[in-house]
Design an enzyme around this catalytic site. Sequence first.
Site, PDB file in Angstrom:
ATOM      1  CD  GLN A 130      -3.537  -4.086   6.598  1.00 22.47           C
ATOM      2  OE1 GLN A 130      -3.700  -3.041   5.970  1.00 22.47           O
ATOM      3  NE2 GLN A 130      -3.880  -5.258   6.104  1.00 22.47           N
ATOM      4  CG  ASP A 170      -9.461   0.226   5.103  1.00 23.70           C
ATOM      5  OD1 ASP A 170      -9.229  -0.302   4.000  1.00 23.70           O
ATOM      6  OD2 ASP A 170      -8.690   0.150   6.075  1.00 23.70           O
ATOM      7  CE  LYS A 208      -3.905  -2.303   2.244  1.00 26.40           C
ATOM      8  NZ  LYS A 208      -4.744  -2.511   3.423  1.00 26.40           N
TER       9      LYS A 208
END
Length: 280
Positions: free
Chosen positions: A94, A117, A50
Site C-alpha cells: 500500500q 497493482d 481490500k
Amino acid sequence: MQTNIINGKEIANQLLTTAAEKMAAAGKPVGLAVVIVGENAASQVYVRNKVNACAKTGISSTRYDLPETLSEAELLAQIHALNADDSVHGILVQLPLPKHIDAEKVLETIAVEKDVDGFHTTHMGRLVADLPSLRPCTPAGCMLLLQSTGVNLAGANAVVVGRSHIVGKPMAIMLINAGATVTVCNSKTKDLAAVCRNADVLVAAVGRANFITKDMIKPGAIVIDVGINRLEDGSITGDVDFAGAQGIAGAITPVPGGVGPMTIAMLVHNTLSAADIVLT
Ligand code: GUN
C-alpha cells in the site's frame, strides 16, 4: 440535461460476484499478501476494504502491518520472502510508504507476475505497448465505468487532470489505446478550465476537494471523479463539485460509490489473473 449517476458500487459488486463464481469453479486456493507500513489513516481504510473484498470472493489475504520505523532493507527482505512463497499469488504494497523508503525500488522488487497493482515498470511498459499485462487497478476500473456508459472513446476528446504514476499516467495510456485524443493536465496547467471544457470525457485525479468546478465541464461530458478527499467534518468528497455538475455533465461518478469500489474489484480481478484464473 439529465445527469446520469454512474453506479460504481453496483458494477463492482457484479464483478466481485463473477470473481467469486470463477474462484469456486477453479477450486484452488488463491493468496494475496497485503503489506502496509506505518499508520496512515486513509491507507488503513483502503487496506481494510481490500481485505474484506478478498474474503467475500474466497481469496485468502494476509495482512502484514509493519512499523513506520521499518528500514528499506527489512521491507525488501519481506518482499523477497513473499516472492518466493508459492502460496502467495499476489503482492500489494500500500502506498504511500514512509519517506525514508524508496517506493520505486520497493515496487520494482515485487515479482512481476505477482504485482497485482500493475505498477512494475514491466507492466507499465506493456501497457504503453498495448500488450497483455496486469493493469493498474484504479484506471482499469475507470475504463470499465466509461464502458458502462456506452461512450465511444474512439475520437473522443479525453482530458485527464493529474499525472500520477498510480492513476493519471496509466489512465492516459489506456485512453490513448482506446483511440481517444488525450490531454494530460495537472494543477498548474494554463487555462485549465478551457482545456477541461473541451473534454467529452473528463477524468479528475488531483486529490483536491471540489477542484473541478461546473464551469470546467462541457455540457454532456462524462466525468470520472477519482478523488477521495476527507473534509474537516469527516465526510468524503471527490475532486469534482458533484452538485455543480448536475444538469451539465451527461454522466458522473459519485464519491463515495464510484471509482473506489472499482479499484477494489480490479484488485480482485488482477489477483485471480495472477493465479491463472481467467475472468473474461
Ligand atoms: N494508494 C492509493 N491507491 C493505491 C493503489 O491503488 N494501490 C496501492 N498499492 N496503494 C495505493
